[in-house]
Design an enzyme around this catalytic site. Sequence first.
Site, PDB file in Angstrom:
ATOM      1  CD  GLU A  21      37.818 -89.628  82.059  1.00  0.00           C
ATOM      2  OE1 GLU A  21      36.974 -89.140  82.832  1.00  0.00           O
ATOM      3  OE2 GLU A  21      38.401 -88.996  81.166  1.00  0.00           O
ATOM      4  CE  LYS A  82      35.367 -82.006  85.660  1.00  0.00           C
ATOM      5  NZ  LYS A  82      35.523 -80.831  84.774  1.00  0.00           N
ATOM      6  CB  VAL A 102      42.330 -87.732  84.159  1.00  0.00           C
ATOM      7  CG1 VAL A 102      43.774 -88.202  84.223  1.00  0.00           C
ATOM      8  CG2 VAL A 102      41.760 -87.945  82.751  1.00  0.00           C
ATOM      9  CG  ASP A 134      40.543 -73.628  84.902  1.00  0.00           C
ATOM     10  OD1 ASP A 134      40.991 -74.674  85.417  1.00  0.00           O
ATOM     11  OD2 ASP A 134      39.423 -73.553  84.365  1.00  0.00           O
ATOM     12  CB  SER A 136      43.244 -80.002  84.685  1.00  0.00           C
ATOM     13  OG  SER A 136      42.695 -81.209  85.164  1.00  0.00           O
ATOM     14  CB  ALA A 137      43.108 -81.398  90.053  1.00  0.00           C
ATOM     15  CG  ASP A 138      43.060 -84.361  84.827  1.00  0.00           C
ATOM     16  OD1 ASP A 138      42.384 -84.632  85.835  1.00  0.00           O
ATOM     17  OD2 ASP A 138      42.608 -84.380  83.670  1.00  0.00           O
ATOM     18  CE  LYS A 155      39.280 -82.151  78.635  1.00  0.00           C
ATOM     19  NZ  LYS A 155      39.664 -83.372  79.367  1.00  0.00           N
TER      20      LYS A 155
HETATM   21  N1  PSU Z   1      38.529 -86.761  77.968  1.00  0.00           N
HETATM   22  C1  PSU Z   1      37.416 -86.644  77.188  1.00  0.00           C
HETATM   23  N2  PSU Z   1      36.323 -86.046  77.750  1.00  0.00           N
HETATM   24  C2  PSU Z   1      36.309 -85.576  79.043  1.00  0.00           C
HETATM   25  C3  PSU Z   1      37.485 -85.708  79.851  1.00  0.00           C
HETATM   26  C4  PSU Z   1      38.573 -86.309  79.257  1.00  0.00           C
HETATM   27  O1  PSU Z   1      37.403 -87.061  76.031  1.00  0.00           O
HETATM   28  O2  PSU Z   1      35.279 -85.046  79.499  1.00  0.00           O
HETATM   29  C5  PSU Z   1      37.467 -85.224  81.300  1.00  0.00           C
HETATM   30  C6  PSU Z   1      38.474 -85.999  82.151  1.00  0.00           C
HETATM   31  O3  PSU Z   1      37.765 -86.597  83.210  1.00  0.00           O
HETATM   32  C7  PSU Z   1      39.437 -84.948  82.664  1.00  0.00           C
HETATM   33  C8  PSU Z   1      38.516 -83.786  82.775  1.00  0.00           C
HETATM   34  O4  PSU Z   1      40.025 -85.309  83.883  1.00  0.00           O
HETATM   35  O5  PSU Z   1      37.795 -83.853  81.526  1.00  0.00           O
HETATM   36  C9  PSU Z   1      39.285 -82.475  82.975  1.00  0.00           C
HETATM   37  O6  PSU Z   1      38.456 -81.559  83.607  1.00  0.00           O
HETATM   38  P1  PSU Z   1      39.075 -80.240  84.273  1.00  0.00           P
HETATM   39  O7  PSU Z   1      39.603 -79.457  83.097  1.00  0.00           O
HETATM   40  O8  PSU Z   1      37.913 -79.551  84.956  1.00  0.00           O
HETATM   41  O9  PSU Z   1      40.122 -80.691  85.240  1.00  0.00           O
HETATM   42 MN    MN Z   2      39.735 -76.361  86.031  1.00  0.00          MN
END
Ligand code: PSU
Ligand code: MN
Length: 301
Positions: A21, A82, A102, A134, A136-138, A155
């Site tokens: 990614e 993003k 992701v 909130d 994630s769409a992941d 994370k």
């Molecule tokens: N893993 C990392 N650093 C990152 C991410 C993953 O070590 O920045 C990213 C990935 O692209 C993941 C995104 O999909 O963070 C999640 O963002 P959000 O919480 O806005 O969905």
């Molecule tokens: Mn989010």
Amino acid sequence: MKIAPRVAEALARGAPVVALESTLIAHGLPRPANLDVARELETIIAAEGAVPATVGVVGGVPTVGLDQAELEFIATAETVGKLSVRDLPVAVAAGRDGATTVAGTAHLATRAGVEVFATGGLGGVHRQARDSWDESADLRALSATPVVVVCAGVKSILDVGATLERLETLGITVVGYGTLAFPGFYLTDSGHRLDWRVDTPEEVARIREAQAELGLAAGALIVANPLPPDQQLDPDLHDQVLAEALRQAGAKGIVGKDVTPFLLDTFHGATGGASLECNIRIVRRNARLAAQIAAARSRRA
Ligand code: PSU
Ligand code: MN
């Protein structure tokens, strides 16, 4: 959509390919280290005998297998957004540039026929989700996208327990690599247990086959690969910095897709780069394991 010729050729002969990614490159790591890391991850994958395919959108063209100039552009240009799944059609229609999350990466990699990919930590349920909603769409993407994703858990800025519950609800298979302790991204152990452990790339490949045999291949297989304890962030420092980063995000009113990049950046600053070093170690290890899994898959195919 553009598929790099070396990627298309590898797919055609059943050789192992690993998608990477680009949001972690463009928005998760600081410059200029991010470009070095992006290149290094490709080198690690190639050294394991697999073909790397970093995914992104350049000038409105979804690309699986960025070339060197495109990779440099995604890592350095100010215009790089993003992009999660829902952003892809808008970026394409408007001819925009973007790094894929992701979710976005899994979607494009699947369309190109790439099954295995590596990241750092998945997105998930944020700590204030009860108020902010909130998530994630992941998570939704992984429930409906046939990929094997290697990560160091989710994370640690997130509500890890709630995320694991959502993964269960969504029916997404999760296995620990060499452990039953769900990794905590910067930390070896998030404090949450897993039900299943695997110890070899071949076992992962076999589970993926079983998913297909059972009609369950429409969703993802998450392989959670922890940092060894001597490579993790100091847990006390982690907890201190996290509390401060969450406080700052609240005070500054950071919301939506800016939350994760803000928290990671605040972490890297407040730990004097120690969390950055951890993040880099995480993605290196995940890239290597993803390549080994892709190789095991292609040997069995
Ligand atoms: N893993 C990392 N650093 C990152 C991410 C993953 O070590 O920045 C990213 C990935 O692209 C993941 C995104 O999909 O963070 C999640 O963002 P959000 O919480 O806005 O969905
Ligand atoms: Mn989010």
